[in-house]
Scaffold this active site. Structure first.
Site, PDB file in Angstrom:
ATOM      1  N   TRP A  99       0.833  -1.209   0.000  1.00 25.03           N
ATOM      2  CA  TRP A  99       0.000   0.000   0.000  1.00 25.03           C
ATOM      3  C   TRP A  99       0.857   1.245   0.000  1.00 25.03           C
ATOM      4  O   TRP A  99       0.538   2.220  -0.683  1.00 25.03           O
ATOM      5  CB  TRP A  99      -1.000  -0.015   1.144  1.00 25.03           C
ATOM      6  CG  TRP A  99      -2.034  -1.077   0.940  1.00 25.03           C
ATOM      7  CD1 TRP A  99      -2.253  -2.181   1.713  1.00 25.03           C
ATOM      8  CD2 TRP A  99      -2.971  -1.185  -0.150  1.00 25.03           C
ATOM      9  NE1 TRP A  99      -3.255  -2.953   1.179  1.00 25.03           N
ATOM     10  CE2 TRP A  99      -3.721  -2.366   0.036  1.00 25.03           C
ATOM     11  CE3 TRP A  99      -3.243  -0.398  -1.277  1.00 25.03           C
ATOM     12  CZ2 TRP A  99      -4.727  -2.781  -0.845  1.00 25.03           C
ATOM     13  CZ3 TRP A  99      -4.246  -0.797  -2.154  1.00 25.03           C
ATOM     14  CH2 TRP A  99      -4.969  -1.969  -1.938  1.00 25.03           C
ATOM     15  N   ASP A 166      -2.048   6.499   6.582  1.00 27.11           N
ATOM     16  CA  ASP A 166      -3.059   5.596   6.037  1.00 27.11           C
ATOM     17  C   ASP A 166      -3.395   4.582   7.127  1.00 27.11           C
ATOM     18  O   ASP A 166      -2.581   3.723   7.465  1.00 27.11           O
ATOM     19  CB  ASP A 166      -2.484   4.899   4.789  1.00 27.11           C
ATOM     20  CG  ASP A 166      -3.442   3.872   4.182  1.00 27.11           C
ATOM     21  OD1 ASP A 166      -4.546   3.679   4.725  1.00 27.11           O
ATOM     22  OD2 ASP A 166      -3.062   3.272   3.151  1.00 27.11           O
ATOM     23  N   LYS A 190     -12.546  -2.114   5.837  1.00 28.77           N
ATOM     24  CA  LYS A 190     -11.815  -3.091   6.642  1.00 28.77           C
ATOM     25  C   LYS A 190     -12.406  -3.163   8.044  1.00 28.77           C
ATOM     26  O   LYS A 190     -12.765  -4.232   8.500  1.00 28.77           O
ATOM     27  CB  LYS A 190     -10.325  -2.740   6.714  1.00 28.77           C
ATOM     28  CG  LYS A 190      -9.680  -2.376   5.366  1.00 28.77           C
ATOM     29  CD  LYS A 190      -9.347  -3.582   4.498  1.00 28.77           C
ATOM     30  CE  LYS A 190      -9.049  -3.232   3.041  1.00 28.77           C
ATOM     31  NZ  LYS A 190      -7.941  -2.319   2.811  1.00 28.77           N
TER      32      LYS A 190
HETATM   33  C1  LIG Z   1      -7.345  -1.700   1.498  1.00 29.62           C
HETATM   34  C2  LIG Z   1      -6.289  -0.700   1.678  1.00 29.62           C
HETATM   35  C3  LIG Z   1      -6.121   0.366   0.787  1.00 29.62           C
HETATM   36  C4  LIG Z   1      -6.952   0.525  -0.462  1.00 29.62           C
HETATM   37  O1  LIG Z   1      -8.217   0.969  -0.157  1.00 29.62           O
HETATM   38  P1  LIG Z   1      -9.248   1.361  -1.308  1.00 29.62           P
HETATM   39  O2  LIG Z   1     -10.361   1.944  -0.483  1.00 29.62           O
HETATM   40  O3  LIG Z   1      -9.606   0.124  -2.030  1.00 29.62           O
HETATM   41  O4  LIG Z   1      -8.610   2.355  -2.183  1.00 29.62           O
HETATM   42  C5  LIG Z   1      -5.136   1.285   1.064  1.00 29.62           C
HETATM   43  N1  LIG Z   1      -4.345   1.180   2.147  1.00 29.62           N
HETATM   44  C6  LIG Z   1      -4.471   0.165   3.010  1.00 29.62           C
HETATM   45  C7  LIG Z   1      -3.561   0.086   4.196  1.00 29.62           C
HETATM   46  C8  LIG Z   1      -5.442  -0.809   2.810  1.00 29.62           C
HETATM   47  O5  LIG Z   1      -5.581  -1.823   3.676  1.00 29.62           O
END
Ligand SMILES: *Cc1c(COP(=O)(O)O)cnc(C)c1O
Length: 354
Positions: A99, A166, A190
């Site tokens: 990511w 993030d 998530k």
């Molecule tokens: C799932 C995830 C993403 C991507 O998320 P989207 O909403 O599909 O763009 C980005 N960073 C992390 C840490 C993730 O687990």
């Protein structure tokens, strides 16, 4: 019967939130219309928006210096929007997994990126620590939990520049000093709700510093001024988030869920460490309680392991192709019983095939 859902995302949600959603879909609060059939400017939806934000503020102890936005575009949208808004000269990024790699790629389209630390040398099986943070960068970007490689940051860097994080895969899983960050973002799917809504917690002062001329939609200030109603927000996903946060508050908030999450993690990693049939791929001290990648000592058994797990109601454990093997994601809404079921199955399977 619901399965033991170890999927990495979109992931399992609390049963209570799903049941409330089911009702709200047909007739929301007795108004004779479903929750997805009403105006985003109606008083009914305004209440949903307010409550989702106030629950976020309360549960994560977000200080008044920060705004809470509910946007679209996912975490990937934020990969782009952050550098669009804040990268003036150069930005510092920690490369701790797939990511962060994506976040870095996007930032490079907007300007210069300094990768201050990386764990690429070991296929991202650890979280880099003790690196220098250049004071002349616009911000430092980190990823609190690398969903694919199963590593989590246990301590935050002491950053002389604005800190951007993030938190897609571990937001609301533990207490966080939100005030220490200039921007936190997370795709909801998530730990918080369905896909389609992205939470952004942004320091007002940080947003006030945006100097770039941008399309209105992609400027954070548009959404701060519009209170996340500049255009139609994802009304239904926001409602599901609200129900999930009500559930979280009901069980005692992030402090309580952190205890439950660590109980689940101990159960799972306890099995992995005690049983030579399995190996965890992440560095022990960086292991994530949210996502636990693991391998079988004998990979020829992989297909059978997956198949037999299915028979026990265990779903979503196939590993990400970049790590291989298996991954158990144990998000907030996954019951302890599901982890017990997985661990029992692992033990049985290893005995049969020892
Ligand atoms: C799932 C995830 C993403 C991507 O998320 P989207 O909403 O599909 O763009 C980005 N960073 C992390 C840490 C993730 O687990």
């Amino acid at each position: 019967m619901r399965k033991h859902n170890f999927g990495a995302g979109p992931g399992v949600l609390p049963e209570e939130a799903i049941r409330k959603t089911q009702e709200a879909l047909y007739d929301f609060n007795g108004i004779g219309m479903g929750a997805m059939e009403i105006s985003h400017r109606s008083k009914e939806f305004a209440a949903v928006m307010d409550r989702t934000r106030s629950l976020t503020r309360e549960l994560l102890k977000v200080p008044d210096t920060h705004e809470i936005l509910l946007l679209q575009g996912g975490a990937s949208g934020q990969f782009a929007m952050i550098p669009m808004n804040f990268l003036n000269g150069k930005a510092a990024y920690v490369e701790a997994g797939a990511w962060s790699v994506k976040a870095i790629k996007e930032a490079k389209t907007a300007g210069e990126v300094v990768v201050v630390a990386s764990s690429a040398d070991k296929n991202f099986n650890y979280q880099p620590k003790g690196y220098d943070i250049p004071a002349d960068c616009d911000y430092l970007h980190i990823t609190s939990n690398e969903t694919i490689h199963g590593t989590q940051l246990k301590a935050w860097p002491d950053s002389p520049i604005p800190l951007v994080c993030d938190m897609s895969s571990d937001i609301f899983s533990r207490p966080v000093d939100t005030g220490a960050f200039d921007l936190i973002y997370a795709g909801a799917q998530k730990n918080l709700g369905p896909s389609g809504v992205t939470v952004v917690i942004i320091k007002k002062e940080f947003a006030q510093g945006i100097k770039k001329k941008l399309p209105k939609y992609f400027n954070y200030n548009t959404h701060i001024e519009g209170e996340s109603l500049y255009n139609t927000p994802p009304t239904l996903p926001i409602l599901v988030c609200m129900f999930t946060l009500e559930w979280l508050k009901g069980i005692g908030g992030v402090e309580a869920i952190e205890k439950i999450n660590s109980e689940k993690a101990s159960l799972f990693y306890g099995q992995v460490d005690a049983n030579p049939f399995f190996t965890g791929t992440a560095n022990k001290e960086d292991r994530s309680p949210m996502n636990a990648p693991f391998l079988l000592a004998d990979p020829k058994r992989d297909a059978e392991f997956l198949q037999t797990a299915r028979g026990k109601g265990i779903e979503g454990i196939k590993g990400h192709r970049s790590v291989g093997g298996f991954r158990a994601s144990m998000y907030n809404a996954l019951p302890v019983e599901s982890v017990k079921a997985l661990v029992t199955f692992m033990e049985e399977f290893s005995k049969v095939h020892a």
